[in-house]
Write a protein that holds these residues in place. Structure first.
Motif, PDB file in Angstrom:
ATOM      1  N   GLY A 182      78.595  16.057 -23.983  1.00 29.61           N
ATOM      2  CA  GLY A 182      78.425  17.487 -23.740  1.00 29.61           C
ATOM      3  C   GLY A 182      77.312  17.794 -22.766  1.00 29.61           C
ATOM      4  N   TYR A 183      76.588  18.889 -23.020  1.00 31.61           N
ATOM      5  CA  TYR A 183      75.612  19.398 -22.050  1.00 31.61           C
ATOM      6  C   TYR A 183      74.178  19.259 -22.516  1.00 31.61           C
ATOM      7  N   THR A 184      73.968  18.892 -23.781  1.00 33.91           N
ATOM      8  CA  THR A 184      72.604  18.949 -24.318  1.00 33.91           C
ATOM      9  C   THR A 184      71.988  17.568 -24.460  1.00 33.91           C
ATOM     10  N   PRO A 185      70.841  17.347 -23.798  1.00 39.54           N
ATOM     11  CA  PRO A 185      70.174  16.055 -23.980  1.00 39.54           C
ATOM     12  C   PRO A 185      69.541  15.974 -25.369  1.00 39.54           C
ATOM     13  N   GLU A 186      69.255  14.742 -25.794  1.00 32.06           N
ATOM     14  CA  GLU A 186      68.643  14.542 -27.107  1.00 32.06           C
ATOM     15  C   GLU A 186      67.186  14.145 -26.869  1.00 32.06           C
ATOM     16  N   VAL A 187      66.255  14.872 -27.506  1.00 32.64           N
ATOM     17  CA  VAL A 187      64.828  14.551 -27.317  1.00 32.64           C
ATOM     18  C   VAL A 187      64.495  13.327 -28.169  1.00 32.64           C
ATOM     19  N   VAL A 188      64.020  12.259 -27.516  1.00 28.92           N
ATOM     20  CA  VAL A 188      63.764  10.998 -28.217  1.00 28.92           C
ATOM     21  C   VAL A 188      62.324  10.934 -28.715  1.00 28.92           C
ATOM     22  N   GLU A 189      61.369  11.287 -27.836  1.00 27.12           N
ATOM     23  CA  GLU A 189      59.954  11.221 -28.229  1.00 27.12           C
ATOM     24  C   GLU A 189      59.114  11.991 -27.221  1.00 27.12           C
ATOM     25  N   TYR A 190      57.834  12.180 -27.571  1.00 24.87           N
ATOM     26  CA  TYR A 190      56.897  12.864 -26.680  1.00 24.87           C
ATOM     27  C   TYR A 190      55.795  11.907 -26.257  1.00 24.87           C
ATOM     28  N   ILE A 191      55.196  12.172 -25.096  1.00 22.49           N
ATOM     29  CA  ILE A 191      54.060  11.381 -24.612  1.00 22.49           C
ATOM     30  C   ILE A 191      52.876  12.348 -24.482  1.00 22.49           C
ATOM     31  N   ASN A 192      51.722  11.999 -25.008  1.00 26.05           N
ATOM     32  CA  ASN A 192      50.503  12.831 -24.959  1.00 26.05           C
ATOM     33  C   ASN A 192      50.722  14.192 -25.623  1.00 26.05           C
TER      34      ASN A 192
ATOM     35  N   GLN B 225      51.500   8.329 -19.353  1.00 29.42           N
ATOM     36  CA  GLN B 225      50.472   8.489 -20.387  1.00 29.42           C
ATOM     37  C   GLN B 225      49.081   8.390 -19.774  1.00 29.42           C
ATOM     38  N   ASN B 226      48.886   7.363 -18.914  1.00 27.83           N
ATOM     39  CA  ASN B 226      47.572   7.165 -18.313  1.00 27.83           C
ATOM     40  C   ASN B 226      47.222   8.216 -17.263  1.00 27.83           C
ATOM     41  N   LEU B 227      48.231   8.931 -16.769  1.00 26.65           N
ATOM     42  CA  LEU B 227      47.941  10.015 -15.820  1.00 26.65           C
ATOM     43  C   LEU B 227      47.659  11.319 -16.569  1.00 26.65           C
ATOM     44  N   GLY B 228      47.736  11.255 -17.908  1.00 19.85           N
ATOM     45  CA  GLY B 228      47.374  12.419 -18.721  1.00 19.85           C
ATOM     46  C   GLY B 228      48.378  13.556 -18.657  1.00 19.85           C
ATOM     47  N   LEU B 229      49.659  13.244 -18.421  1.00 21.53           N
ATOM     48  CA  LEU B 229      50.672  14.303 -18.400  1.00 21.53           C
ATOM     49  C   LEU B 229      51.368  14.353 -19.758  1.00 21.53           C
ATOM     50  N   HIS B 230      51.654  15.570 -20.216  1.00 21.04           N
ATOM     51  CA  HIS B 230      52.403  15.743 -21.465  1.00 21.04           C
ATOM     52  C   HIS B 230      53.889  15.691 -21.107  1.00 21.04           C
ATOM     53  N   CYS B 231      54.627  14.775 -21.729  1.00 19.71           N
ATOM     54  CA  CYS B 231      56.032  14.565 -21.343  1.00 19.71           C
ATOM     55  C   CYS B 231      56.929  14.453 -22.558  1.00 19.71           C
ATOM     56  N   ARG B 232      58.239  14.571 -22.303  1.00 19.91           N
ATOM     57  CA  ARG B 232      59.211  14.264 -23.351  1.00 19.91           C
ATOM     58  C   ARG B 232      60.277  13.348 -22.765  1.00 19.91           C
ATOM     59  N   VAL B 233      60.753  12.419 -23.596  1.00 20.19           N
ATOM     60  CA  VAL B 233      61.768  11.451 -23.178  1.00 20.19           C
ATOM     61  C   VAL B 233      63.120  11.947 -23.691  1.00 20.19           C
ATOM     62  N   LEU B 234      64.113  11.999 -22.802  1.00 19.94           N
ATOM     63  CA  LEU B 234      65.429  12.538 -23.168  1.00 19.94           C
ATOM     64  C   LEU B 234      66.533  11.511 -22.964  1.00 19.94           C
TER      65      LEU B 234
ATOM     66  N   ASP C 290      65.899  10.360 -19.064  1.00 24.25           N
ATOM     67  CA  ASP C 290      64.963  11.023 -18.158  1.00 24.25           C
ATOM     68  C   ASP C 290      63.661  11.271 -18.900  1.00 24.25           C
ATOM     69  N   ILE C 291      62.587  11.338 -18.146  1.00 22.76           N
ATOM     70  CA  ILE C 291      61.331  11.814 -18.727  1.00 22.76           C
ATOM     71  C   ILE C 291      60.953  13.088 -17.976  1.00 22.76           C
ATOM     72  N   GLU C 292      60.689  14.147 -18.745  1.00 18.77           N
ATOM     73  CA  GLU C 292      60.272  15.416 -18.156  1.00 18.77           C
ATOM     74  C   GLU C 292      58.811  15.651 -18.491  1.00 18.77           C
ATOM     75  N   ALA C 293      58.062  16.147 -17.497  1.00 17.82           N
ATOM     76  CA  ALA C 293      56.656  16.475 -17.720  1.00 17.82           C
ATOM     77  C   ALA C 293      56.510  17.985 -17.859  1.00 17.82           C
ATOM     78  N   PHE C 294      55.386  18.383 -18.464  1.00 15.33           N
ATOM     79  CA  PHE C 294      55.093  19.812 -18.610  1.00 15.33           C
ATOM     80  C   PHE C 294      54.375  20.291 -17.355  1.00 15.33           C
TER      81      PHE C 294
END
Length: 369
Positions: free
Chosen positions: A19-29, A239-248, A264-268
């Motif tokens: 479908g169209y919706t990614p699944e959020v696997v985990e967050y970074i920072n 993580q070491n660049l200090g960006l808050h991200c989520r893995v999809l 994909d990894i998306e950053a805030f």
């Protein structure tokens, strides 16, 4: 018959949501501002910060090349080099071999990798190079949208011995994306540009299934372990660049022609809070099974299967796409009270040891907003 076959995408994996919706696997920072109503932090867009500190020039680039291009200046240009060096150092210590590939490729190599001149919306994706009349008979050329294309092409029409695999390469290149039209309109600044530097991982592995076992899950899959290794490299860098991200885990509608599975990894990005709650894609990892190797006639001789020839699997993943990560660093590490950007510790060795980027209003002042 060939063009009908070319239109068939790869099958999607059992991990891929339909479908169209990614699944959020985990967050970074941690999220830098989990409750905006309780926070008085001032966020700026990287366009503002970059102009204020004399790091980016969009106006000059618009006159030189048009919209979608940019000049990186001073510490902005140094930050690009620092990001490339840092990403290479992370991949290299894990045994990835560094390659500097060409930027111009044959159009048929790009097509074999799953990059068509036009996307689903009929928009032009690839810049093709105009040939002089005398060269009309020669194969057409295009600018590579990612180092994945020349890296895959490097082993076209070649046969690996099984002991040579997995072969892990990491390439630094300029990337060119035509991406005209609808998708380009909503994005100001460095988020969607026509040319950028990217560090890209590309690997060939043994095929998962030999002989008739196509629908049996293999006991140990090298392609899966390389997929996980690419993700862990991406996570370490972000993580070491200090960006808050989520893995999809990306859904079926988001997979390109060649991918069977994609994360994909998306950053805030504070500047994108009105749009997508601030999320924006910074890396992507794809498993392509034998989609590309079959089209490129890249083969491997398998000792276990009586020296039979088979197609290796290919995988690709972003180690670091400079403009978006650079934008993320400027926005997330901006200090409003002293008008500086804190440089992530891992980048400081390549920034002359400095811990902050400071503007000089008198020298670089760009007037009021």
């Amino acid at each position: 018959m060939e063009s009908l076959a070319q239109d068939l995408p790869n099958l999607s994996s059992t991990h891929t949501p339909v479908g169209y919706t990614p699944e959020v696997v985990e967050y970074i920072n941690d999220h830098p501002e989990p409750e905006p109503s309780k926070s008085d932090r001032v966020w700026r867009s990287h366009v503002h910060i970059g102009s204020e500190l004399g790091l980016i020039d969009f106006g000059g680039a618009a006159q030189t090349s048009g919209w979608g291009w940019y000049f990186l200046l001073n510490d902005g240009a140094m930050l690009e080099q620092a990001l490339v060096q840092y990403a290479l150092s992370v991949a290299k210590k894990r045994g990835w071999r560094v390659v500097a590939p060409p930027s111009i490729v044959y159009s048929h190599i790009a097509a074999a990798c799953g990059f068509q001149p036009r996307d689903q919306n009929g928009e032009q994706q690839v810049y093709t190079i105009e040939q002089a009349d005398k060269d009309r008979a020669k194969p057409s050329l295009a600018l590579a949208g990612t180092a994945e294309i020349p890296l895959a092409g490097m082993k076209a029409n070649q046969t690996f011995e099984d002991v040579e695999l997995p072969l892990k390469t990491v390439g630094v290149s300029r990337c060119y994306r035509a991406e005209a039209g609808a998708r380009g309109v909503d994005t100001k600044g460095l988020y969607r540009v026509h040319e950028f530097t990217k560090v890209e991982m590309f690997a060939w592995t043994l095929p998962d299934n030999v002989e008739e076992e196509y629908f049996v899950t293999p006991a140990e899959s090298t392609s899966e372990s390389i997929f996980d290794e690419m993700l862990s490299i991406q996570k370490e860098i972000l993580q070491n660049l200090g960006l808050h991200c989520r893995v999809l885990e990306m859904p079926t509608t988001d997979l390109g022609a060649s991918a069977t599975r994609k994360r994909d990894i998306e950053a805030f990005f504070p500047s994108r809070r009105e749009k997508d709650d601030g999320w924006g894609e910074v890396t992507s990892t794809s498993m392509c099974t034998d989609y590309q190797s079959r089209r490129l006639h890249t083969r491997v001789r398998l000792d276990k299967a009586n020296r039979k020839l088979d197609f290796p699997y290919t995988l690709n993943g972003t180690a670091l796409a400079v403009p978006r990560v650079l934008a993320g660093i400027l926005e997330n590490h901006w200090n409003e009270h002293d008008y500086t950007v804190t440089i992530p510790e891992v980048l400081r060795p390549w920034m002359g040891g400095a811990d902050k980027i400071q503007g000089d209003h008198h020298k670089h002042g760009t007037g009021s907003y």
